[in-house]
Design an enzyme around this catalytic site. Structure first.
Site, PDB file in Angstrom:
ATOM      1  N   ASP A 179       0.848  -1.184   0.000  1.00 27.29           N
ATOM      2  CA  ASP A 179       0.000   0.000   0.000  1.00 27.29           C
ATOM      3  C   ASP A 179       0.888   1.239   0.000  1.00 27.29           C
ATOM      4  OD1 ASP A 179      -2.161  -1.696   0.276  1.00 27.29           O
ATOM      5  OD2 ASP A 179      -2.767  -0.948   2.249  1.00 27.29           O
ATOM      6  N   HIS A 221       4.882  -7.445   0.027  1.00 27.11           N
ATOM      7  CA  HIS A 221       4.573  -8.761  -0.526  1.00 27.11           C
ATOM      8  C   HIS A 221       5.210  -8.934  -1.904  1.00 27.11           C
ATOM      9  CE1 HIS A 221       1.063  -9.875   2.266  1.00 27.11           C
ATOM     10  NE2 HIS A 221       1.544  -8.735   2.723  1.00 27.11           N
ATOM     11  N   SER A 270       8.394   3.938   5.008  1.00 23.62           N
ATOM     12  CA  SER A 270       9.581   4.005   4.179  1.00 23.62           C
ATOM     13  C   SER A 270       9.229   3.727   2.732  1.00 23.62           C
ATOM     14  CB  SER A 270      10.664   3.055   4.677  1.00 23.62           C
ATOM     15  OG  SER A 270      11.896   3.417   4.104  1.00 23.62           O
TER      16      SER A 270
END
Length: 281
Positions: free
Chosen positions: A88, A144, A247
């Site tokens: 995200d 992921h 980050s």
């Protein structure tokens, strides 16, 4: 350059991040509650998506920050040719790696080789594609896999810990190639792929699913770990790592294997599992 970005040039990056780590892992009830409540309120964290929606149920701020999502909240693009968005956040930049250089912001770029800790030589990603995804404090902080892959090697590159917010990205030269980072190299059905986890100011750690904590730093020199004989296979959409504060993750693809999803560009909001690119036939 804004005042905060200018200040980060002289701040003691490592000391501040060490302090942030102590606070993030504190189990003191008042400290934990204050940190979680502050971030939820200031950044508008959507706890309805979290597997645990009660902010008081987390044993530390770090446990809250690396929270899992409810199964089904994010789903992978069903097209097997789709390479998935790894997290995200927002696209910082994406596009071709031109003559071995990765675009950072107007007037700023760096080489794929220096990002990967390879010095000045060629890389398998020269003339390929890149996507830089910025995770803000409100976002889900697990990263992921865009596709299935076998882990070959990680390269830990010690460095600075500049902020990776938009102002810093616009004004700090070669920011992503200067910050501390962990480059993860994978072998896939289409060839090599790299996932670079870039640390930032107040980031208190990067963890991988195969080795645990990789940052805070475990040395002052570039450190390589060879995983070729350990047969670590990660499936498409599987978790591969997590940040312990906001980050950036950078995906590198070799030339001629995929095309980026049309419409993606700087500041595009993105969600884990949506289409990042499409493999070419």
């Amino acid at each position: 350059m804004d005042a905060l970005t200018a200040l980060t040039h002289v701040l003691p990056h490592q000391s501040l991040s060490w302090l942030a780590r102590q606070l993030a892992y504190s189990k003191h009830p008042r400290t934990r509650a204050w940190l979680i409540d502050t971030v939820v309120r200031r950044f508008g964290v959507d706890l309805e998506e979290a597997l645990e929606s009660d902010p008081r149920a987390y044993e530390s701020f770090n446990a809250f920050f690396t929270r899992a999502l409810t199964p089904g909240v994010r789903t992978p693009d069903p097209d097997p040719r789709a390479l998935l968005m790894p997290a995200d956040g927002r696209i910082s930049q994406c596009g071709p790696i031109e003559a071995g250089r990765i675009f950072q912001a107007k007037g700023q770029s760096f080489t794929a080789a220096e990002l990967l800790g390879e010095g000045s030589g060629p890389t398998p990603f020269d003339d390929g594609l890149f996507a830089t995804v910025y995770l803000s404090p409100k976002d889900y902080h697990r990263v992921h896999m865009p596709c299935s892959g076998r882990l070959l090697e990680t390269v830990h590159v010690p460095g600075r810990l500049f902020s990776v917010g938009p102002a810093a990205v616009s004004h700090v030269p070669r920011l992503f190639a200067r910050n501390e980072r962990l480059a993860c190299h994978f072998e896939t059905d289409f060839g090599p792929m790299a996932m670079v986890m870039v640390g930032a100011l107040l980031v208190s750690g990067v963890e991988t699913v195969w080795s645990g904590i990789e940052i805070p730093r475990y040395g002052r020199r570039v450190t390589r770990k060879d995983y070729r004989n350990q047969h670590i296979e990660l499936a498409r959409f599987a978790e591969m790592a997590r940040f312990n504060y906001g980050s950036t993750v950078i995906v590198l693809l070799p030339p001629g294997v995929a095309t980026l999803e049309p419409g993606l560009g700087a500041e595009s909001p993105v969600k884990l599992g949506q289409r990042l690119a499409t493999l070419t036939p």
